[in-house]
Structure formats: structure tokens, C-alpha cells
Design an enzyme around this catalytic site. Structure first.
Site, PDB file in Angstrom:
ATOM      1  N   GLY A   1       0.805  -1.214   0.000  1.00 58.39           N
ATOM      2  CA  GLY A   1       0.000   0.000   0.000  1.00 58.39           C
ATOM      3  C   GLY A   1       0.836   1.260   0.000  1.00 58.39           C
ATOM      4  O   GLY A   1       1.824   1.380  -0.725  1.00 58.39           O
ATOM      5  N   CYS A   2       0.461   2.213   0.838  1.00 64.13           N
ATOM      6  CA  CYS A   2       1.078   3.535   0.835  1.00 64.13           C
ATOM      7  C   CYS A   2       2.572   3.512   1.149  1.00 64.13           C
ATOM      8  O   CYS A   2       3.289   4.448   0.800  1.00 64.13           O
ATOM      9  CB  CYS A   2       0.363   4.440   1.835  1.00 64.13           C
ATOM     10  SG  CYS A   2      -1.371   4.759   1.437  1.00 64.13           S
ATOM     11  N   VAL A   3       3.043   2.475   1.818  1.00 67.96           N
ATOM     12  CA  VAL A   3       4.461   2.417   2.183  1.00 67.96           C
ATOM     13  C   VAL A   3       5.331   1.946   1.025  1.00 67.96           C
ATOM     14  O   VAL A   3       6.561   2.074   1.076  1.00 67.96           O
ATOM     15  CB  VAL A   3       4.665   1.503   3.414  1.00 67.96           C
ATOM     16  CG1 VAL A   3       4.654   0.036   3.030  1.00 67.96           C
ATOM     17  CG2 VAL A   3       5.946   1.845   4.166  1.00 67.96           C
TER      18      VAL A   3
END
Length: 353
Positions: free
Chosen positions: A137-139
Site C-alpha cells: 500500500g502507501c508504504v
């Protein structure tokens, strides 16, 4: 050490104001009774506009996960090819120069994976090493840069690339309103980005003048699996988003950053550029407060959120591109920060030439 040779961001052609998107959401029949909260969430998101991979009027007709995923594969490959071609061009390198290709996405499924499809379209070598990342995801933008560095530390003559493609708008077919989903509807958008990096010897040969990648640090937090993520079902991806997310950032990130910087003889006051994922106003404020940063420190992060919304893994790479275009003084350290499902953080230490 490795060196960033090129960064390129790619956005789909359909751009809408936040007001247009808000009006579209509240017109969905299943959103009857949610108009006030949708308008409140959208107004407070600090997002002015977003890009989508389809015209807005197409989404109400998209109710099947399989159909949405077919569109995802087609459009994700197109955007990924555009992003990687742009980053290679900025680097002065050719597709056949790539030794490693990492791809990151969490908004669609593809087997064969996106990297195989992009490799075929761009003419990468048959022996290119492919590393698909799914679920970060966002990481994943920061984690992908860290994994480039992990490879290039042992391959000083090597060239590696990261391609991140996220089409968040295609995760909603058959969507029923939930509070996390309503929050996501105010923030998330579509886009891609690519980073090309070179080992230290190859970087010298090609005159790469982007920032050096010095080190990275990962931290997986305990008992935090339901802090953020997706529940995947027949209707697509249902967003999982804990109301405690900002508190988790405040609990862990400060110590993560100060410990990591201290291992290199640095403190937060030494950092000349903060390359931070624009997760949303609450997260950006939590990062600013827990690290005791000035209001201007995350200016490019706020600007990215306002102009294009949250692109999940691709967002921090857009901020990286913007930071390279507006660099700190030569020799300044920079810190890339992203957080995502797990729940976890990824830190990447940079140094500007």
C-alpha cells in the site's frame, strides 16, 4: 551507496475538481443519507483536484470486480510504461540497461504481474530480474526505493527501477458506504511514478546527479494488522482504516526517525528535505507534530495532496520528484518517509549532491 538517476510521475488524463467528485459521490443511490458526512469529509481533506483513469460518468456503470480488474490491468500497464519510459529518458538510459525491475501496486491484481507486461511493452532484456510487490500500500513507494538500494549496494555497475501504479478509483465496484470508505473517497486518486537508480560506479559513468541513497530502515509495528489495509471480496477492495491511525504515527514514528538518524550521526535539525507520503491532513499533521517540524517542512507534501490527492504508493515518489526539482543545498541530508499496511514505516536516508 546508490544514486537516483531519474524520477518521473504519470497521471491519467481525466482531472476533476474536488467539488465535482463530491457531487458525483453524493449522487450515488447507495449514498442516500450520507450526503452531509461526504461533503464534510471531502471539504476537510485539503484536496483540490484529482486524476482518474476513466471519465467520471463511467464509474456508476462499473459494478463488477472482474470487469474493473480488466480495466486496471490495461490502464496500469499504460501508465507504468509511460512512467518508466520517462524516468529512463531522464536518466539517459535505455530499457535494455535495466538489470532489475520492481513494481508496486495494491489496487488491482495481475498474473502475469505488471512488471512482465511492462517489460514486454518497453523491450527490457529477457534476463531482467522482476520483483512484484503487492500489499504494501502507501508504504511501497519508499519501500521500493529501499529495495532498489539493497540490490545496488551489491551491484555497483547495476541499474534498477521501481514502477508504482495505483488506480484507487477502480477499487469501488459494488461499493457500499462504510466510514473508512467515505474517508478514502475524499483522498484517494489514480496515478503512477517510476524511479531509476544506479550503483555507484554506473552512476559515475552516466553522470547521475540525483540524490544518493545512503540507507533505509523498516519497522513493522506489533498488533497493528487492522490499522490499515483492504478486505478483498466479490465487490472489490473494501478499505480498512482505523480511527487510531494518527495515534499510531505519533506513538512510533518519532522514535523511528530519531534512532535512524542518530545511527548516522544526524538529528531532525540536520535534515534539509522531508520527502513524506501525503496520507491526509491528520497524518501529515501527526508527522509534523511528532517530529517537531516547522510548518514549511512538509510544504511539498501538502502541495502534492492538494493537487493530485493520495496516490497510495506512487504519492511519495511524486513528492520525491518535486523535491529534486526544488532541491535543498548541496550536501544536505534528506529523509523519505512512508507508512502503510502491516502497520509499518519505511525510512530512506538521502543526500543531495
Amino acid at each position: 551507496m546508490s544514486v537516483i538517476a531519474g524520477v518521473f510521475g504519470a497521471l491519467p488524463p481525466y482531472r476533476y475538481s474536488q467539488r465535482e467528485l463530491t457531487d458525483s459521490f453524493v449522487s450515488i443511490p447507495d449514498f442516500e443519507g450520507y450526503e452531509d458526512i461526504v461533503r464534510q469529509l471531502h471539504a476537510s481533506a485539503k484536496v483540490n483536484s484529482r486524476h482518474l483513469v476513466l471519465p467520471l460518468e463511467k464509474y456508476p456503470k462499473l459494478t463488477d470486480f472482474g470487469e474493473a480488474n480488466k480495466i486496471f490491468i490495461e490502464k496500469a500497464v499504460d501508465l507504468g510504461v509511460q512512467a518508466l519510459a520517462g524516468a529512463l529518458d531522464e536518466s539517459g538510459l535505455r530499457p535494455e540497461d535495466l538489470d532489475v525491475l520492481i513494481t508496486a501496486t495494491v489496487t488491482g491484481l495481475a498474473v502475469p504481474s505488471l512488471d512482465a507486461r511492462i517489460a514486454g511493452r518497453l523491450g527490457l532484456r529477457a534476463d531482467v530480474r522482476r520483483v512484484p510487490l503487492f500489499g504494501l500500500g502507501c508504504v511501497a513507494g519508499a519501500a521500493g526505493v529501499a529495495r532498489l538500494h539493497d540490490y545496488l549496494r551489491g551491484a555497483p555497475d547495476g541499474v534498477a527501477a521501481l514502477v508504482s501504479v495505483e488506480l484507487c478509483s477502480l477499487t469501488y465496484p459494488g461499493y457500499k458506504p462504510t466510514l473508512p470508505g467515505l474517508v478514502g473517497s475524499a483522498l484517494f486518486a489514480d496515478g503512477a511514478a517510476a524511479v531509476v537508480a544506479a550503483g555507484v560506479k554506473r552512476a559515475q559513468d552516466i553522470g547521475a546527479d540525483g540524490p544518493d541513497i545512503l540507507d533505509s530502515r523498516s519497522h513493522l509495528y506489533p498488533d497493528s494488522l487492522r490499522t490499515m489495509g483492504y478486505d478483498v471480496g466479490s465487490a472489490g477492495f473494501e478499505l480498512v482504516l482505523s480511527r487510531d491511525l494518527a495515534a499510531v504515527v505519533e506513538q512510533y514514528l518519532g522514535n523511528d526517525v530519531t534512532t535512524f538518524l542518530a545511527s548516522h550521526g544526524l538529528s531532525t535539525t540536520d535534515v534539509g528535505a522531508w520527502v513524506t507520503h501525503p496520507g491526509g491532513p491528520k497524518i501529515i499533521n501527526a508527522i509534523t507534530e511528532t517530529l517537531d517540524l516547522s510548518p514549511q517542512a512538509l510544504e511539498l507534501t501538502w502541495r502534492s495532496l492538494g493537487e493530485i490527492g493520495n496516490l497510495s504508493s506512487a504519492s511519495v515518489l511524486h513528492v520525491l520528484r518535486d523535491t529534486i526539482a526544488k532541491p535543498p543545498p548541496s550536501g544536505s541530508p534528506g529523509l523519505m518517509i512512508a507508512m502503510g499496511p502491516g502497520f509499518c514505516s519505511e525510512l530512506v536516508l538521502l543526500r543531495w549532491h
